[in-house]
Design a protein around this motif. Sequence first.
Motif, short mmCIF file in Angstrom:
data_model
loop_
_atom_site.label_atom_id
_atom_site.label_comp_id
_atom_site.label_asym_id
_atom_site.label_seq_id
_atom_site.Cartn_x
_atom_site.Cartn_y
_atom_site.Cartn_z
N UNK A 178 2.03 -0.95 7.21
CA UNK A 178 1.48 -0.59 8.52
C UNK A 178 2.18 0.65 9.08
N UNK A 179 3.51 0.74 8.86
CA UNK A 179 4.25 1.90 9.35
C UNK A 179 3.83 3.17 8.62
N UNK A 180 3.30 3.05 7.43
CA UNK A 180 2.80 4.20 6.69
C UNK A 180 1.39 4.59 7.14
N UNK A 181 0.82 3.87 8.12
CA UNK A 181 -0.45 4.27 8.69
C UNK A 181 -1.65 3.47 8.22
N UNK A 182 -1.45 2.46 7.39
CA UNK A 182 -2.59 1.67 6.91
C UNK A 182 -3.05 0.71 8.00
N UNK A 183 -4.35 0.47 8.02
CA UNK A 183 -4.89 -0.52 8.97
C UNK A 183 -4.38 -1.89 8.57
N UNK A 184 -4.54 -2.86 9.44
CA UNK A 184 -4.08 -4.22 9.15
C UNK A 184 -4.71 -4.73 7.86
#
Length: 170
Positions: A27-33
């Motif tokens: 998530x911190x790398x920008x992926x959605x849940x």
Amino acid sequence: MSEGELLGAAFTAFHDAHRVNFLKYARARGLSFHDAEDVVNDAFVQLYRNRERLANSDNPAALGFKVVRDAVADHCRRQDRQPVPTAAVDDRPGPDEVTAVVTRVDLERAIDQLPQRRADCMRLHAFLDQDARAIADYLEISVSAVRTHLYLARRHLAKRFTKEGGRRGL
């Protein structure tokens, strides 16, 4: 047959101990849940298929983290995009919410400019609230190396944010 017998008690314990941190990292790398769930699930499938290698590893957490980090990179390549931080914001955000989102995006972009090891240390510390010992285990480096990477990352980020608008507080 119980679930522990089916999957192996050691693998189940490893999964339970690291799944949340791996999801937070994705998530911190920008992926959605949902994308983060898929990527981490795929990584655990890979780890399960190679559970003998995982069990024989000197540092299973580091091996698991590497598999997750590589799975995130593969996902981003497949999607032909770079990770972009997302934030849950109302339809009508207030000034504090907008400032928080802009700050998070600015910080993510600045961290992306760091060398990979330094960026991973900073993400694990800043976004996942991991201490130096946990980061050292995940990245398979010494605690002093983690502290050095965090120091250099903070120094770089402080210089960048004090040059851009005088923001401080990193």
